[in-house]
Design a protein around this motif. Structure first.
Motif, short mmCIF file in Angstrom:
data_model
loop_
_atom_site.label_atom_id
_atom_site.label_comp_id
_atom_site.label_asym_id
_atom_site.label_seq_id
_atom_site.Cartn_x
_atom_site.Cartn_y
_atom_site.Cartn_z
N ALA A 75 0.81 -1.29 0.05
CA ALA A 75 -0.01 -0.04 0.00
C ALA A 75 0.93 1.13 0.01
O ALA A 75 2.04 1.10 0.40
CB ALA A 75 -0.77 -0.17 1.36
N SER A 76 0.22 2.20 -0.35
CA SER A 76 1.13 3.40 -0.36
C SER A 76 1.25 3.94 0.88
O SER A 76 0.65 3.67 1.84
CB SER A 76 0.07 4.73 -1.27
N ALA A 77 2.31 4.92 0.99
CA ALA A 77 2.73 5.64 2.33
C ALA A 77 1.61 6.36 3.03
O ALA A 77 1.56 6.21 4.16
CB ALA A 77 3.99 6.35 2.11
N ALA A 78 0.79 6.89 2.29
CA ALA A 78 -0.27 7.64 2.69
C ALA A 78 -1.29 6.70 3.28
O ALA A 78 -1.84 7.01 4.40
CB ALA A 78 -1.19 8.45 1.52
N ILE A 79 -1.69 5.63 2.78
CA ILE A 79 -2.63 4.65 3.28
C ILE A 79 -2.03 3.99 4.72
O ILE A 79 -3.00 3.90 5.60
CB ILE A 79 -2.93 3.58 2.31
N LYS A 80 -0.78 3.79 4.68
CA LYS A 80 -0.18 3.36 5.77
C LYS A 80 -0.34 4.53 7.08
O LYS A 80 -0.39 3.84 8.14
CB LYS A 80 1.34 2.84 5.50
N SER A 81 -0.07 5.52 6.45
CA SER A 81 0.28 6.38 7.67
C SER A 81 -1.35 6.74 8.14
O SER A 81 -1.48 6.94 9.34
CB SER A 81 0.44 7.75 6.96
N GLN A 82 -2.39 6.75 7.18
CA GLN A 82 -3.80 6.73 7.84
C GLN A 82 -4.06 5.46 8.67
O GLN A 82 -4.86 5.67 9.57
CB GLN A 82 -4.72 6.79 6.53
#
Length: 377
Positions: A212-219
């Motif tokens: 998954a993208s870094a943004a999805i992991k951060s969320q």
């Protein structure tokens, strides 16, 4: 209005006088103290019109049940008191419960009664700090500040419900109450290990091998941090191994990992994805490390809502799903009372929707759009 009001405390004083007159085994002072604790929050409306003899009988009946109680075995009695058999009477069916004090007890007991379509006419519940001897008999009551190892906190219930004439209905109600109290006990006793498991998974979440993208992991990490901040009432946990089989994937339960309510559903039945709807299959194998959904089962503990399901996936070095940490529970009241723009995962989705809308931030149209999104059923 409490029973300390002079207008109706007279009746209770007559009850305590009856205890003093009729109990001749030396327990009268203890039973009087027990009665004062039980009835201290009884309202004028609830006590008005009652007889001292029936209240005396109800007090003595509950006291006798406390003498049979053992800490890890709840006592539940459902019966229709009869003068000839019990020495007192009521137009209602009586429920007596003695149980180790725990969160969620009162709500869960009330829910069980409502679920069976039965009206409760009186529901008294009183936490008591009890001392017992080696034979497990009550020897005294302490205040809430006592920290002695010999003091146990127990909750006593006296409930009056619609009269149940059939023995089968009485047996069904008692069985339901016993089952619910056991579920409360499972949820509460395993709360700490479930919380520790969630905290450990959250701590290591950034090491996820998901593609998954870094943004999805951060969320996802933000959401798990939010869950850990007392925003999720944990009720059950289990880990599942995920194995690829020909044309499908199999979810294999690790029964030994089960905590809370999951201990009630231990079996070796494996789940295959082909039996799930397409959307659920896609979500289970997607790169998104979280699965957030509702179960099809209503909670019998705390609140009568469909339980929430939070799944945290494990991935191998190639980004394939190889396991799932599954948590069941209920979001806290803050989840439903907060603005959607303040909640992790939702606020990011709303931000994306607002950008797609084309409205400039801060304008009337933008605010109206956000309001529609937040209030849409």
């Amino acid at each position: 209005m409490s029973v300390t009001n002079d207008q109706h405390s007279v009746l209770l004083e007559r009850v305590f006088s009856l205890i003093n007159e009729k109990v001749d085994n030396g327990d009268a002072p203890l039973i009087q103290q027990f009665g004062r604790l039980l009835y201290k929050n009884m309202s004028f409306e609830d006590i008005n019109g009652r007889s001292d003899s029936d209240l005396y009988g109800a007090t003595l009946s509950l006291w006798q049940l406390t003498q049979t109680f053992k800490e890890n075995s709840p006592c539940i009695k459902v019966f229709n008191p009869d003068i000839a058999k019990h020495g007192w009477q009521s137009s209602h069916t009586i429920i007596e419960i003695i149980v180790k004090d725990m969160p969620f007890l009162v709500d869960s007991v009330r829910m069980a009664i409502n679920r069976l379509g039965i009206a409760a006419h009186l529901l008294l519940h009183s936490p008591m700090h009890v001392t017992r001897n080696k034979e497990n008999k009550v020897t005294g009551f302490s205040d809430s500040k006592s920290k002695s190892e010999s003091v146990f906190t127990e909750t006593v219930f006296l409930i009056e419900i619609d009269r149940q004439a059939k023995k089968s209905d009485i047996d069904k109600l008692r069985s339901e109450l016993l089952s619910v109290v056991n579920e409360v006990s499972l949820s509460v006793s395993d709360w700490k290990p479930m919380r520790e498991k969630l905290a450990s998974i959250t701590k290591n979440f950034e090491k996820s091998k998901s593609n998954a993208s870094a943004a999805i992991k951060s969320q996802g990490k933000t959401f798990l941090d939010w869950l850990n901040d007392h925003n999720f009432t944990l009720m059950g946990y289990r880990f599942y191994d995920v194995k690829a089989i020909e044309g499908d994937h199999r979810w294999i339960p690790d029964n030994k990992s089960s905590l809370g309510l999951m201990k009630n559903s231990i079996n070796d039945r494996e789940r295959v994805l082909k039996n799930l709807p397409t959307g659920a299959r896609d979500a289970a194998l997607s790169d998104n490390p979280l699965i957030l959904t509702k179960t099809n089962s209503r909670a019998r503990v705390h609140r009568p809502a469909y339980m929430d399901y939070v799944g945290v996936k494990e991935f191998d070095d190639k980004g394939r799903v190889i396991g799932e940490h599954r948590f069941l529970g209920l979001y806290s009241a803050s989840f439903y009372n907060s603005s959607a723009t303040d909640l992790p995962m939702l606020r990011e989705k709303i931000d994306r929707m607002c950008k797609i809308s084309g409205f400039d931030k801060g304008t009337h149209a933008y605010k109206a759009f956000v309001n529609i999104v937040e209030t849409y059923p």
